[in-house]
Design a protein around this motif. Structure first.
Motif, PDB file in Angstrom:
ATOM      1  N   UNK A  70      -5.583   6.479  -5.364  1.00 52.63           N
ATOM      2  CA  UNK A  70      -4.075   6.490  -6.198  1.00 52.63           C
ATOM      3  C   UNK A  70      -3.601   7.513  -6.473  1.00 52.63           C
ATOM      4  N   UNK A  71      -2.358   7.576  -6.989  1.00 52.95           N
ATOM      5  CA  UNK A  71      -1.578   8.935  -7.470  1.00 52.95           C
ATOM      6  C   UNK A  71      -0.785   8.240  -8.621  1.00 52.95           C
ATOM      7  N   UNK A  72      -0.606   9.371  -9.469  1.00 53.96           N
ATOM      8  CA  UNK A  72       0.285   8.979 -10.751  1.00 53.96           C
ATOM      9  C   UNK A  72       0.966  10.477 -10.643  1.00 53.96           C
ATOM     10  N   UNK A  73       2.175  10.062 -11.133  1.00 49.17           N
ATOM     11  CA  UNK A  73       3.145  11.452 -10.925  1.00 49.17           C
ATOM     12  C   UNK A  73       4.238  11.356 -12.163  1.00 49.17           C
ATOM     13  N   UNK A  74       4.308  12.296 -12.888  1.00 49.70           N
ATOM     14  CA  UNK A  74       5.220  12.321 -13.895  1.00 49.70           C
ATOM     15  C   UNK A  74       6.383  13.303 -13.535  1.00 49.70           C
ATOM     16  N   UNK A 129      -0.936   3.398  -4.638  1.00 56.20           N
ATOM     17  CA  UNK A 129      -2.431   3.006  -4.533  1.00 56.20           C
ATOM     18  C   UNK A 129      -2.455   2.038  -3.448  1.00 56.20           C
ATOM     19  N   UNK A 130      -3.733   1.562  -3.333  1.00 51.94           N
ATOM     20  CA  UNK A 130      -3.828   0.345  -2.327  1.00 51.94           C
ATOM     21  C   UNK A 130      -3.137  -0.966  -2.565  1.00 51.94           C
ATOM     22  N   UNK A 131      -3.112  -1.628  -1.655  1.00 46.67           N
ATOM     23  CA  UNK A 131      -2.422  -3.018  -1.892  1.00 46.67           C
ATOM     24  C   UNK A 131      -3.305  -3.899  -2.928  1.00 46.67           C
ATOM     25  N   UNK A 132      -2.393  -4.604  -3.932  1.00 45.87           N
ATOM     26  CA  UNK A 132      -3.348  -5.394  -4.807  1.00 45.87           C
ATOM     27  C   UNK A 132      -3.652  -4.484  -5.946  1.00 45.87           C
ATOM     28  N   UNK A 133      -3.123  -3.102  -6.044  1.00 42.82           N
ATOM     29  CA  UNK A 133      -3.743  -2.466  -7.180  1.00 42.82           C
ATOM     30  C   UNK A 133      -3.067  -2.759  -8.396  1.00 42.82           C
ATOM     31  N   UNK A 154       1.817  10.376 -21.238  1.00 45.89           N
ATOM     32  CA  UNK A 154       1.473   9.115 -20.933  1.00 45.89           C
ATOM     33  C   UNK A 154       0.162   9.097 -20.994  1.00 45.89           C
ATOM     34  N   UNK A 155      -0.064   7.721 -21.424  1.00 46.60           N
ATOM     35  CA  UNK A 155      -1.572   7.493 -21.666  1.00 46.60           C
ATOM     36  C   UNK A 155      -1.818   5.961 -20.525  1.00 46.60           C
ATOM     37  N   UNK A 156      -2.565   6.092 -19.768  1.00 46.80           N
ATOM     38  CA  UNK A 156      -2.789   5.233 -18.694  1.00 46.80           C
ATOM     39  C   UNK A 156      -4.094   5.253 -17.898  1.00 46.80           C
ATOM     40  N   UNK A 157      -4.568   4.126 -17.144  1.00 49.98           N
ATOM     41  CA  UNK A 157      -5.614   4.339 -16.262  1.00 49.98           C
ATOM     42  C   UNK A 157      -5.310   4.696 -15.173  1.00 49.98           C
ATOM     43  N   UNK A 158      -4.140   5.061 -14.731  1.00 52.01           N
ATOM     44  CA  UNK A 158      -3.895   5.454 -13.532  1.00 52.01           C
ATOM     45  C   UNK A 158      -4.331   7.019 -13.265  1.00 52.01           C
ATOM     46  N   UNK A 159      -4.701   7.643 -12.187  1.00 45.37           N
ATOM     47  CA  UNK A 159      -4.506   6.914 -10.929  1.00 45.37           C
ATOM     48  C   UNK A 159      -5.707   5.942 -10.709  1.00 45.37           C
ATOM     49  N   UNK A 160      -5.543   4.976  -9.992  1.00 44.89           N
ATOM     50  CA  UNK A 160      -6.711   4.175  -9.668  1.00 44.89           C
ATOM     51  C   UNK A 160      -7.362   4.683  -8.427  1.00 44.89           C
ATOM     52  N   UNK A 207       0.878  -1.083   0.052  1.00 51.19           N
ATOM     53  CA  UNK A 207       0.049   0.066  -0.148  1.00 51.19           C
ATOM     54  C   UNK A 207       0.966   1.300  -0.064  1.00 51.19           C
ATOM     55  N   UNK A 208       0.525   2.112  -0.774  1.00 57.45           N
ATOM     56  CA  UNK A 208       1.298   3.558  -0.826  1.00 57.45           C
ATOM     57  C   UNK A 208       2.389   3.499  -1.151  1.00 57.45           C
TER      58      UNK A 208
END
Length: 603
Positions: free
Chosen positions: A231-235, A333-337, A222-228, A197-198
């Motif tokens: 969750x977080x996405x960082x470039x 993101x969370x555990x298992x993401x 970037x093309x992505x389905x993040x953040x879930x 997690x995290x």
């Protein structure tokens, strides 16, 4: 805490007041618990109501979903529609046939792993709480290949060894995440699976991001389905040889696009160590889980811009003070993401990646003095660079000087970016340049020691080797198996016990004997987060261990979710606490049943 709320368990595990109780799998129609060698759980249920119990019954089939839009992309199709059903069944196929299906609980979904240039038929049916289907909303689309354009770097992550080891390095804490090529429904994209997690999983580009000498300095795309969910996405663009950068420890000059999801909203901002502000241009719309979007960090001489699917959503006065930088894509993101990447690109000045050389594992110790080492030097290399992150508890405001012992050599361990913050609990990126004589392999690894008396932990260790002239390095092996599979799970159960009039009872107070109402909500959207949604065959209800109801939910096919209200006769119950158990069953024998418990008291 409301004791009438349902506590949910998966795979038969529940926690009561700190005591773990294990529930066995069930036989047909939910008999009493049996050993683990018993028959698999049922995939259909017969309706049942004990004396004095009223169960819900189905009504008319649901209405056809409205406003279906079908959007084609590279190897994928997105479907968006309107409706208020608890679930939907998606169908797709080519050559005029619908031969693939999926259950979802949201009014948008994405189908991946498709062939570009091939027309696909699609349909969406609403599914009510009892599995009844609507007439379909139909459409069609033809996926199209990505327009490659003029990029300094373009990776579609569609190769068998994605991520390409010559282009990317994955920086993670040990056993926390893995980046692997997509398969089947995840085909033609990169899957990042997480066990922690995290804890960010960071893809570092081996190709530097080099600015153009123009008003438009460059774009990181970037093309992505993040953040879930949550969750977080960082470039990140960082002026130094880093492998990862702490979330709250950006070094001087670094520019970050941070996209965060939580509480039903998504935010996008530009962050710098110098504190450049972000000005929103328009609100980021709610991003449905699993849909791919295009994020861009555009750098100009007059500031930075954030674009979502081609539209500017935020601006910042941040301007890079460097010519080239290390580019990082980070997800957490969370555990298992599980998140996916379909494209990463630099719209910037051309720059080559250094040749990729396979490197052994590096085991790093922290000690006041180095341990003796033995082995042989790695052949075919002229040296290397070791990057790592140091975590510490030192209260000093400035970083001490470090040295690194590798083989029988001692070399400086310097900040990867001068002026990076030295703060307790914040990762501090460091780097060491290693001569060939220091690269001593012991069995299958290289041993290194951070020589210090401080309490320091080395994380995100990354060794880059430099090939000798004329050397032919072996191919770099890539991981192919994700840390966690895309398991289909049943909807999440939530519920409460009400009085005979259907009104909530104040917390802690008993319910009058006679009749109670049980409200059960099976939430497909919550159950779907980070996984597939399994078909629901139905559920059973037990009162103090006795089966009192069975409600099938697969009248027209697998159910998804829904709201249910049951009435129970409590006239014969003794005063004191009692327990309801709800158990959900899937239409697939491999689906794990879900159990939920609710306690209440009777006068």
């Amino acid at each position: 805490m409301d004791r009438r709320r349902v506590a949910v368990i998966a795979a038969g595990l529940v926690l009561f007041g700190g005591v773990v109780a294990v529930l066995r799998t069930t036989g047909p129609d939910d008999p009493a618990a049996k050993p683990t060698t018993s028959a698999p759980p049922p995939t259909s249920l017969a309706p049942f109501a004990a004396e004095g119990v009223l169960v819900p019954t189905p009504g008319a089939p649901p209405e056809t979903p409205g406003g279906l839009r079908v959007l084609a992309g590279p190897g994928r199709v997105q479907l968006l529609w309107t409706g208020d059903a608890p679930g939907y069944e998606i169908g797709w196929g080519r050559d005029g046939k619908i031969d693939r299906h999926r259950l979802v609980a949201q009014t948008a979904t994405q189908v991946d792993g498709l062939a570009d240039g091939t027309r696909y038929e699609v349909e969406v049916r609403a599914v009510d709480a009892f599995g009844q289907r609507s007439e379909p909303a139909r459409g069609q689309a033809t996926p199209k290949a990505a327009a490659e354009g003029e990029y300094a770097l373009l990776d579609l992550f569609d190769q068998a060894d994605a991520p390409d080891p010559a282009r990317w390095r994955l920086a993670v804490r040990p056993n926390c995440a893995r980046a692997t090529p997509g398969r089947d429904d995840d085909g033609r994209r990169l899957v990042i699976s997480s066990n922690c997690a995290a804890a960010p999983a960071v893809l570092r580009s081996r190709t530097p991001f080099v600015l153009r000498d123009a008003d438009d300095l460059g774009r990181f795309v970037v093309e992505t389905d993040a953040p879930g969910a949550d969750g977080e996405l960082a470039l990140d663009l960082v002026p130094g040889p880093v492998s990862t950068v702490a979330g709250d420890g950006l070094p001087p000059g670094a520019i970050r696009l941070r996209v965060a999801s939580g509480n039903g909203r998504t935010t996008a901002e530009v962050l710098t160590a110098e504190g450049a502000p972000t000005t929103p241009v328009r609100a980021v719309p709610v991003l449905e889980p699993g849909l791919t979007h295009r994020w861009e960090l555009a750098l100009r001489r007059d500031g930075a811009r954030v674009l979502l699917d081609g539209e500017v959503v935020a601006t910042s006065p941040a301007v890079p003070g460097w010519k080239d930088a290390t580019a990082l894509v980070s997800v957490s993101g969370p555990t298992g993401q599980r998140v996916t990447l379909s494209l990463a690109a630099f719209d910037a000045a051309p720059a080559p990646a250094p040749p990729a050389v396979p490197a052994p594992e590096v085991r790093v110790a922290v000690a006041p003095a180095p341990a003796p080492s033995s082995g042989s030097t790695i052949p075919g290399v002229t040296g290397g660079q070791l990057r790592m992150t140091l975590l510490h508890t030192d209260p000093s405001p400035t970083a001490p000087e470090f040295t690194l012992a590798v083989g029988d050599q001692v070399v400086p361990l310097r900040p990867a970016v001068p002026g990076a913050p030295w703060r307790a609990g914040v990762g501090y990126p460091v780097v060491a340049d290693l001569p060939a004589a220091a690269l001593v392999r012991e069995s299958d690894h290289v041993r290194a020691t951070v020589v210090t008396g401080l309490r320091v932990q080395a994380t995100h260790v990354d060794l880059e080797l430099t090939a000798a002239p004329g050397a032919s390095p072996s191919p770099v092996r890539a991981e192919t198996t994700p840390l966690n599979g895309l398991e289909s799970v049943l909807a999440r159960a939530e519920g409460k016990v009400l009085d005979a009039a259907g009104r909530p009872v104040p917390d802690g107070l008993p319910i009058q004997r006679g009749r109670v109402v049980f409200d059960l909500v099976l939430d497909g959207r919550s159950g779907q987060r980070g996984s597939g949604l399994a078909g629901l065959a139905g559920f059973t209800v037990r009162l103090d261990g006795d089966r009192v109801a069975a409600v099938p939910t697969n009248l027209g096919g697998p159910g998804v979710a829904g709201n249910y209200r049951l009435a129970l006769d409590t006239g014969d119950l003794s005063p004191g606490p009692h327990m309801l158990e709800v158990k959900l069953f899937g239409t697939d024998p491999t689906t794990r049943p879900m159990s939920a418990f609710i306690s209440f008291s009777v006068d």
